[in-house]
Design a protein around this motif. Structure first.
Motif, PDB file in Angstrom:
ATOM      1  N   GLY A 175      -1.605  13.930   9.817  1.00 50.10           N
ATOM      2  CA  GLY A 175      -1.470  12.534  10.204  1.00 50.10           C
ATOM      3  C   GLY A 175      -0.030  12.073  10.128  1.00 50.10           C
ATOM      4  O   GLY A 175       0.881  12.863   9.849  1.00 50.10           O
ATOM      5  N   ASP A 176       0.160  10.761  10.377  1.00 47.92           N
ATOM      6  CA  ASP A 176       1.483  10.160  10.270  1.00 47.92           C
ATOM      7  C   ASP A 176       1.747   9.892   8.792  1.00 47.92           C
ATOM      8  O   ASP A 176       1.104   9.035   8.192  1.00 47.92           O
ATOM      9  CB  ASP A 176       1.484   8.857  11.075  1.00 47.92           C
ATOM     10  CG  ASP A 176       2.847   8.167  11.071  1.00 47.92           C
ATOM     11  OD1 ASP A 176       3.683   8.531  10.215  1.00 47.92           O
ATOM     12  OD2 ASP A 176       3.056   7.283  11.907  1.00 47.92           O
ATOM     13  N   PRO A 177       2.686  10.624   8.156  1.00 48.60           N
ATOM     14  CA  PRO A 177       2.853  10.512   6.704  1.00 48.60           C
ATOM     15  C   PRO A 177       3.417   9.162   6.281  1.00 48.60           C
ATOM     16  O   PRO A 177       3.347   8.808   5.108  1.00 48.60           O
ATOM     17  CB  PRO A 177       3.831  11.643   6.379  1.00 48.60           C
ATOM     18  CG  PRO A 177       4.541  11.921   7.649  1.00 48.60           C
ATOM     19  CD  PRO A 177       3.627  11.557   8.769  1.00 48.60           C
ATOM     20  N   SER A 178       3.968   8.403   7.246  1.00 48.54           N
ATOM     21  CA  SER A 178       4.550   7.118   6.871  1.00 48.54           C
ATOM     22  C   SER A 178       3.519   6.000   7.001  1.00 48.54           C
ATOM     23  O   SER A 178       3.858   4.832   6.920  1.00 48.54           O
ATOM     24  CB  SER A 178       5.754   6.817   7.757  1.00 48.54           C
ATOM     25  OG  SER A 178       5.300   6.622   9.084  1.00 48.54           O
ATOM     26  N   GLN A 179       2.296   6.348   7.239  1.00 52.94           N
ATOM     27  CA  GLN A 179       1.282   5.345   7.533  1.00 52.94           C
ATOM     28  C   GLN A 179       0.058   5.560   6.649  1.00 52.94           C
ATOM     29  O   GLN A 179      -0.582   6.605   6.721  1.00 52.94           O
ATOM     30  CB  GLN A 179       0.893   5.457   9.011  1.00 52.94           C
ATOM     31  CG  GLN A 179      -0.093   4.423   9.473  1.00 52.94           C
ATOM     32  CD  GLN A 179       0.515   3.039   9.405  1.00 52.94           C
ATOM     33  OE1 GLN A 179       1.491   2.739  10.067  1.00 52.94           O
ATOM     34  NE2 GLN A 179      -0.056   2.189   8.558  1.00 52.94           N
ATOM     35  N   VAL A 180      -0.267   4.581   5.841  1.00 57.23           N
ATOM     36  CA  VAL A 180      -1.494   4.669   5.038  1.00 57.23           C
ATOM     37  C   VAL A 180      -2.697   4.538   5.963  1.00 57.23           C
ATOM     38  O   VAL A 180      -2.710   3.688   6.839  1.00 57.23           O
ATOM     39  CB  VAL A 180      -1.552   3.528   3.998  1.00 57.23           C
ATOM     40  CG1 VAL A 180      -2.872   3.572   3.233  1.00 57.23           C
ATOM     41  CG2 VAL A 180      -0.387   3.625   3.045  1.00 57.23           C
ATOM     42  N   PRO A 190       0.807  -1.229   0.000  1.00 57.68           N
ATOM     43  CA  PRO A 190       0.000   0.000   0.000  1.00 57.68           C
ATOM     44  C   PRO A 190       0.841   1.281   0.000  1.00 57.68           C
ATOM     45  O   PRO A 190       0.400   2.314  -0.492  1.00 57.68           O
ATOM     46  CB  PRO A 190      -0.827  -0.122   1.272  1.00 57.68           C
ATOM     47  CG  PRO A 190      -0.090  -1.099   2.118  1.00 57.68           C
ATOM     48  CD  PRO A 190       0.584  -2.041   1.184  1.00 57.68           C
ATOM     49  N   MET A 191       2.045   1.209   0.578  1.00 58.35           N
ATOM     50  CA  MET A 191       2.840   2.430   0.717  1.00 58.35           C
ATOM     51  C   MET A 191       3.885   2.553  -0.394  1.00 58.35           C
ATOM     52  O   MET A 191       4.016   3.590  -1.022  1.00 58.35           O
ATOM     53  CB  MET A 191       3.555   2.393   2.080  1.00 58.35           C
ATOM     54  CG  MET A 191       4.046   3.738   2.539  1.00 58.35           C
ATOM     55  SD  MET A 191       2.652   4.826   2.901  1.00 58.35           S
ATOM     56  CE  MET A 191       3.489   6.381   2.943  1.00 58.35           C
ATOM     57  N   THR A 192       4.616   1.455  -0.652  1.00 60.23           N
ATOM     58  CA  THR A 192       5.772   1.530  -1.549  1.00 60.23           C
ATOM     59  C   THR A 192       5.565   0.829  -2.879  1.00 60.23           C
ATOM     60  O   THR A 192       6.389   0.968  -3.782  1.00 60.23           O
ATOM     61  CB  THR A 192       7.002   0.900  -0.871  1.00 60.23           C
ATOM     62  OG1 THR A 192       6.669  -0.448  -0.512  1.00 60.23           O
ATOM     63  CG2 THR A 192       7.392   1.663   0.378  1.00 60.23           C
TER      64      THR A 192
END
Ligand SMILES: Nc1ncnc2c1ncn2[C@@H]1O[C@H](COP(=O)(O)OP(=O)(O)O)[C@@H](O)[C@H]1O
Ligand SMILES: [Mg+2]
Lengths: 272, 297
Positions: B235-240, B52-54
């Motif tokens: 929000g936490d930008p490293s977290q979808v 989902p992120m990378t």
């Protein structure tokens, strides 16, 4: 040793208890409720002492003071001649292991979330007595004493699985499991049927005989007090109007209030 | 044998609960989202581009609509939206349940102590609860994160918990007040039990059902706060998360061009919070016999 004064087991000396209503803004009237007014009596070892009076006369207050659920406004209470008013910490805990109470309503006095075993174990656990095995034995033994047998059968049950009479037996078991010297029984049968009440009276008599425990038996029923008690105190509006042996109170009442009580309670119904 | 009692109680409560249409619907929706959250663990293993992120589909450079390889389409850099939605379900559960759990623990302990102790302790704790209760948690979070930069997701969870215990503690306190003069508590005092023992052994089991009821409502509000925070860009930008997806669709200017991107996270937030709310309502009925239909006991 002969000059050592012999103290009664428990003694109330000039005990007064006032309840003050909550302070409110804009309310000038501060009428305090005088629940107990200069109460004196003493109870001997192994004696069943009756406290008889109408509802609201201060009986429960008297019992609650004796187990230190409430503090007297003035006066003192002594156990074996030692005042208990100032007890704290370990001293209070020791006192509480010697003085127990049976409450009026067996439907309210058992925690619905604890099993019968957990309820009766609590006094042993908080006083650090014995280990798991001996405690279990003690609880089973106590269940047998209060007539809940086979004890194994009741051990893991919950209050909602018991009748009112059985619940009150559990409450009695909790009160006697520490082998106290003195038990306050606050109208223990007023919520129960007459036949069950008589069975419980017989149980209390047996317990007294067997363990030499003293009782303060609180009731509004003179007949019940007469059946069970050695001596009776009649209480009226926070005053003790008369103390005498059970026979004398019934046969030769002196105070007009006692006479009236006898007149209005001719029947021998045992809802003490 | 010993815990039989609890199992029996639970089964009885469950029967009443599941007969309630709200409860039934809430459970169904919840199960769907739980399956989605579970699926999020497997999807990246099918193909790394479903991370989902990378995970980026090398063939796609712009946001595209639904297709066979991307069930819900992709975002503007080629990440799979369905994978993000599944990940969002997982994050919503983590954020909702953990911050609800913390706030329930804090609220229950403070409520019991406050109600049981009374006097000064009660006054101080309840004034504190009042002060926190009137503070708008979203605004506080916004101020804090603009002061300290963007927070890690766990710090957000923790702050939501800190902001949301007062309502719980009020309810638990009033329940404690009604319990503390009950004869079984006094009997325990006469037996020599300490205050701590009375609070945790006698009062807690009696207030716990109510605490769990409140937990479902706390979950709802925690999910909403996290979503709003993420959408607003804090929000936490490293977290979808679903809020993050909404933030990305807004920031990349696809708000009105890509309904396949906008609608799924929006609907998911609404449905999941709704299902927790329905669970809470149905549980209310289990706990409060007055709300039950006739014939149930
Ligand atoms: N916690 C309390 N606060 C104020 N008044 C009380 C409280 N407890 C008892 N009283 C009052 O004290 C009096 C005696 O009550 P109580 O001892 O319960 O009587 P009894 O047990 O004989 O029915 C009553 O007038 C009652 O209203
Ligand atoms: Mg009374």
């Amino acid at each position: 040793m002969s000059n050592l004064k012999k103290y009664p087991l428990i003694e109330m000396k000039g005990v007064t208890k006032e309840y003050s209503p909550r302070k409110r803004f804009f309310s000038k009237c501060q009428n305090k409720v005088l629940a107990l007014n200069s109460i004196d009596f003493s109870i001997e070892k192994g004696e069943i002492f009756g406290l008889v009076g109408q509802s609201g006369s201060g009986k429960t207050t008297c019992g609650r003071l004796l187990v230190r659920l409430e503090e007297p406004t003035s006066g003192s209470i002594c156990l074996n001649g030692e005042p208990i008013n100032k007890l704290k910490g370990i001293g209070l805990k020791t006192y509480r292991s010697k003085v127990q109470m049976i409450f009026q309503d067996p439907y309210q006095s058992l925690n619905p979330h604890l099993s019968i075993a957990e309820t009766i174990l609590e006094p042993l656990v908080v006083n650090g007595l014995g280990n798991a095995a001996t405690r279990r034995e003690k609880v089973l033994h106590t269940l047998e004493i209060v007539g809940l047998s086979p004890a194994d059968d009741f051990y893991d049950r919950y209050p909602h699985q018991l009748s009112g009479g059985q619940r009150q037996r559990v409450a009695i078991a909790r009160a006697i499991v520490l082998d106290p010297d003195f038990i306050v029984a606050d109208e223990p049968t007023s919520m129960l049927d007459a036949t069950i009440a008589i069975q419980l009276f017989q149980l209390l008599t047996q317990i007294r005989k067997r363990f030499d425990m003293a009782f303060l038996f609180i009731t509004h029923n003179l007949a019940a007090a007469n059946y069970l008690c050695d001596r009776i105190a009649v209480i009226h509006e926070g005053h003790i109007v008369e103390v005498n042996t059970a026979n004398n109170i019934i046969q030769h009442p002196e105070h007009p209030y006692t006479k009236r009580l006898i007149q209005v309670q001719p029947g021998f119904d045992f809802n003490g | 044998m010993l815990k039989n009692h609890y199992i029996q109680r639970f089964l009885k409560g469950w029967k009443i609960f599941i007969q309630n249409p709200l409860g039934k619907m809430g459970v169904v929706i919840l199960v769907v989202f739980m399956l989605m959250a579970l699926a999020s663990f497997f999807v990246p293993h099918i193909n790394p581009m479903y991370d989902p992120m990378t995970g980026i589909d090398p063939d796609i450079k712009i946001s595209t609509g639904p297709s066979l390889t991307h069930l819900l389409g992709t975002d503007n850099v080629g990440r799979d939206l369905f994978a993000q939605l599944l990940e969002g379900a997982k994050v919503a559960f983590i954020v909702g349940l953990s911050s609800a759990f913390f706030s329930i623990v804090i609220g229950t302990v403070i409520g019991m102590v406050s109600g049981y102790a009374g006097g000064m302790v009660d006054t101080i704790l309840m004034r504190m609860a009042d002060i926190i209760m009137v503070m708008p948690s979203l605004v506080i979070l916004l101020i804090l994160s603009s002061l300290f930069g963007q927070f890690n997701i766990w710090i957000i969870v923790f702050i939501i918990a800190i902001m949301r215990w007062p309502a719980v503690s009020r309810v638990i306190r009033s329940q404690t007040l009604s319990l503390k003069h009950r004869p079984f508590i006094e009997a325990s005092r006469v037996a020599g039990a300490s205050h701590l023992r009375i609070i945790f052994r006698h009062i807690m089991p009696n207030v716990l059902p109510l605490a769990f009821l409140y937990m479902t409502f706390r979950v709802t509000s925690a999910i909403l706060v996290e979503a709003a925070l993420s959408f607003l860009g804090f929000g936490d930008p490293s977290q979808v998360s679903w809020g993050m997806m909404l933030q990305w669709v807004w920031k990349s200017g696809h708000m009105f061009q890509a309904p396949y991107w906008l609608i799924p996270p929006g609907v998911s937030i609404s449905l999941l919070t709704l299902s927790f709310y329905m669970l809470g309502r149905a549980m209310d009925e289990v706990l409060d016999p007055r709300l039950r239909k006739e014939g149930q006991s």
